[in-house]
Design a protein around this motif. Structure first.
Motif, PDB file in Angstrom:
ATOM      1  N   SER A   1      12.463 -11.533   2.744  1.00  0.00           N
ATOM      2  CA  SER A   1      12.186 -10.139   3.105  1.00  0.00           C
ATOM      3  C   SER A   1      11.413  -9.440   1.990  1.00  0.00           C
ATOM      4  O   SER A   1      10.510  -8.649   2.259  1.00  0.00           O
ATOM      5  CB  SER A   1      13.492  -9.390   3.368  1.00  0.00           C
ATOM      6  N   SER A   2      11.762  -9.728   0.733  1.00  0.00           N
ATOM      7  CA  SER A   2      11.047  -9.092  -0.391  1.00  0.00           C
ATOM      8  C   SER A   2       9.557  -9.403  -0.305  1.00  0.00           C
ATOM      9  O   SER A   2       8.714  -8.522  -0.509  1.00  0.00           O
ATOM     10  CB  SER A   2      11.526  -9.610  -1.749  1.00  0.00           C
ATOM     11  N   HIS A   3       9.260 -10.661  -0.029  1.00  0.00           N
ATOM     12  CA  HIS A   3       7.857 -11.062   0.065  1.00  0.00           C
ATOM     13  C   HIS A   3       7.162 -10.322   1.216  1.00  0.00           C
ATOM     14  O   HIS A   3       6.036  -9.851   1.070  1.00  0.00           O
ATOM     15  CB  HIS A   3       7.781 -12.577   0.258  1.00  0.00           C
ATOM     16  N   LEU A   4       7.854 -10.182   2.335  1.00  0.00           N
ATOM     17  CA  LEU A   4       7.260  -9.462   3.472  1.00  0.00           C
ATOM     18  C   LEU A   4       7.028  -7.989   3.127  1.00  0.00           C
ATOM     19  O   LEU A   4       5.984  -7.432   3.460  1.00  0.00           O
ATOM     20  CB  LEU A   4       8.140  -9.573   4.722  1.00  0.00           C
TER      21      LEU A   4
ATOM     22  N   LYS B   1       3.166  -3.559   1.928  1.00  0.00           N
ATOM     23  CA  LYS B   1       2.697  -2.570   0.964  1.00  0.00           C
ATOM     24  C   LYS B   1       1.238  -2.821   0.584  1.00  0.00           C
ATOM     25  O   LYS B   1       0.452  -1.889   0.411  1.00  0.00           O
ATOM     26  CB  LYS B   1       3.583  -2.647  -0.287  1.00  0.00           C
ATOM     27  N   ALA B   2       0.888  -4.100   0.496  1.00  0.00           N
ATOM     28  CA  ALA B   2      -0.480  -4.463   0.113  1.00  0.00           C
ATOM     29  C   ALA B   2      -1.421  -4.498   1.314  1.00  0.00           C
ATOM     30  O   ALA B   2      -2.584  -4.881   1.186  1.00  0.00           O
ATOM     31  CB  ALA B   2      -0.453  -5.822  -0.589  1.00  0.00           C
ATOM     32  N   GLY B   3      -0.910  -4.128   2.498  1.00  0.00           N
ATOM     33  CA  GLY B   3      -1.762  -4.131   3.687  1.00  0.00           C
ATOM     34  C   GLY B   3      -2.096  -5.526   4.193  1.00  0.00           C
ATOM     35  O   GLY B   3      -3.112  -5.724   4.857  1.00  0.00           O
ATOM     36  N   GLN B   4      -1.250  -6.493   3.889  1.00  0.00           N
ATOM     37  CA  GLN B   4      -1.514  -7.866   4.336  1.00  0.00           C
ATOM     38  C   GLN B   4      -0.763  -8.198   5.622  1.00  0.00           C
ATOM     39  O   GLN B   4       0.230  -7.558   5.953  1.00  0.00           O
ATOM     40  CB  GLN B   4      -1.092  -8.847   3.228  1.00  0.00           C
ATOM     41  N   SER B   5      -1.245  -9.212   6.288  1.00  0.00           N
ATOM     42  CA  SER B   5      -0.698  -9.613   7.590  1.00  0.00           C
ATOM     43  C   SER B   5       0.711 -10.223   7.487  1.00  0.00           C
ATOM     44  O   SER B   5       1.033 -10.912   6.521  1.00  0.00           O
ATOM     45  CB  SER B   5      -1.632 -10.647   8.210  1.00  0.00           C
TER      46      SER B   5
ATOM     47  N   SER C   1      -0.108   1.086   4.023  1.00  0.00           N
ATOM     48  CA  SER C   1      -1.303   1.901   4.239  1.00  0.00           C
ATOM     49  C   SER C   1      -1.965   1.403   5.529  1.00  0.00           C
ATOM     50  O   SER C   1      -2.371   0.256   5.613  1.00  0.00           O
ATOM     51  CB  SER C   1      -2.251   1.743   3.072  1.00  0.00           C
ATOM     52  N   THR C   2      -2.035   2.259   6.539  1.00  0.00           N
ATOM     53  CA  THR C   2      -2.554   1.816   7.847  1.00  0.00           C
ATOM     54  C   THR C   2      -4.077   1.849   7.883  1.00  0.00           C
ATOM     55  O   THR C   2      -4.701   2.669   7.242  1.00  0.00           O
ATOM     56  CB  THR C   2      -2.098   2.754   8.986  1.00  0.00           C
ATOM     57  N   ASN C   3      -4.655   1.004   8.699  1.00  0.00           N
ATOM     58  CA  ASN C   3      -6.069   1.137   9.014  1.00  0.00           C
ATOM     59  C   ASN C   3      -6.174   1.976  10.293  1.00  0.00           C
ATOM     60  O   ASN C   3      -5.165   2.513  10.768  1.00  0.00           O
ATOM     61  CB  ASN C   3      -6.730  -0.240   9.178  1.00  0.00           C
ATOM     62  N   ARG C   4      -7.374   2.118  10.859  1.00  0.00           N
ATOM     63  CA  ARG C   4      -7.520   3.045  11.981  1.00  0.00           C
ATOM     64  C   ARG C   4      -6.837   2.566  13.256  1.00  0.00           C
ATOM     65  O   ARG C   4      -6.708   3.309  14.208  1.00  0.00           O
ATOM     66  CB  ARG C   4      -8.991   3.368  12.235  1.00  0.00           C
ATOM     67  N   TYR C   5      -6.385   1.315  13.289  1.00  0.00           N
ATOM     68  CA  TYR C   5      -5.654   0.847  14.462  1.00  0.00           C
ATOM     69  C   TYR C   5      -4.158   1.079  14.297  1.00  0.00           C
ATOM     70  O   TYR C   5      -3.383   0.769  15.181  1.00  0.00           O
ATOM     71  CB  TYR C   5      -5.901  -0.655  14.683  1.00  0.00           C
TER      72      TYR C   5
END
Ligand code: ATP
Ligand code: MG
Length: 218
Positions: free
Chosen positions: A176-179, A184-188, A210-214
């Motif tokens: 969970s920590s890794h997720l 937080k880093a905006g990764q998948s 941090s969200t993108n426009r979607y």
């Protein structure tokens, strides 16, 4: 999905406890393998109310962790998500949970508490560890090639009769920590946790994303 009520047989109830902040495929695959390899009848996922060992960081609300657990387990007929611990006040101790469950279930239901093998060295020191040993079998998920000596030594040193079955689970490196760091880093998170869980944590803005426009990061 509930356990049957045939008194002439034994039922094996798997209990997967955790913070589940968020739940991920490591938890799910460990529970599925425990279900298969130990012939369990049902696995109950119980997000901890106020986790005893995680009072140092901001844990997501019980409601959010329960919702993600429900989403992650919804399509599996032998998994259920339980509000049992999130609905209890105060810090949750596994021994209390097991004693309560023991008072609710009939004698022919045996408990299998599923955990990571690394956690065995801790569990033997948990509050009322003797009750945990008495009330449940332990199922310990290990990384392939994981050295079990530390777990065995810890059980020996405790002097308690823990009944442990070790299961080798290749997905154990997921945490969970890794997720949370990835969010937080905006990764998948794709293939690390079920997509409905990712959808939920984005929608509710968990883990400082941090969200993108979607509104999604992937
Ligand atoms: P965190 O990184 O925040 O500690 P976690 O991934 O360890 O989270 P928890 O909710 O703390 O998740 O773990 C719940 C239970 O699942 C624990 O018994 C833990 O040992 C076990 N577990 C955690 N990750 C895995 C995994 N990848 N495979 C199998 N079991 C796991
Ligand atoms: Mg952990």
């Amino acid at each position: 999905p509930v356990l049957g009520t045939d008194d002439s047989r034994t039922y094996r109830l798997g209990i997967m406890g955790g913070t589940f902040d968020p739940i991920h495929n490591g938890h799910l695959v460990a529970a599925e393998q425990a279900f298969d390899d130990l012939g369990l009848d049902l696995v109950v996922f119980m997000p901890a109310g106020r986790p005893a060992f995680k009072q140092d960081r901001n844990v997501s609300s019980g409601e959010d962790r329960y919702a993600m657990t429900l989403l992650a387990t919804a399509d599996n007929p032998h998994f259920v998500a339980s509000r049992f611990e999130v609905d209890r006040e105060g810090v949750t101790y596994t021994a209390d949970t097991l004693r309560l469950l023991r008072s609710l279930y009939p004698e022919n239901v045996e408990f299998y508490f599923i955990t990571g093998a690394d956690a065995i060295t801790e569990i033997v020191k948990w509050r009322d560890a003797a009750d945990i040993a008495r009330l449940a079998h332990l199922v310990a998920a290990t990384r392939p090639g994981y050295d079990l000596d530390r777990a065995w030594d810890a059980i020996d040193a405790s002097g308690l009769a823990f009944d442990v079955t070790y299961l080798s689970v290749p997905a154990l490196a997921i945490s969970s920590s890794h997720l949370r760091e990835r969010v937080k880093a905006g990764q998948s998170l794709r293939y690390l946790t079920p997509d409905p869980v990712t959808g939920y944590l984005h929608k509710h803005g968990l883990y400082g994303m941090s969200t993108n426009r979607y509104g999604h990061t992937s």
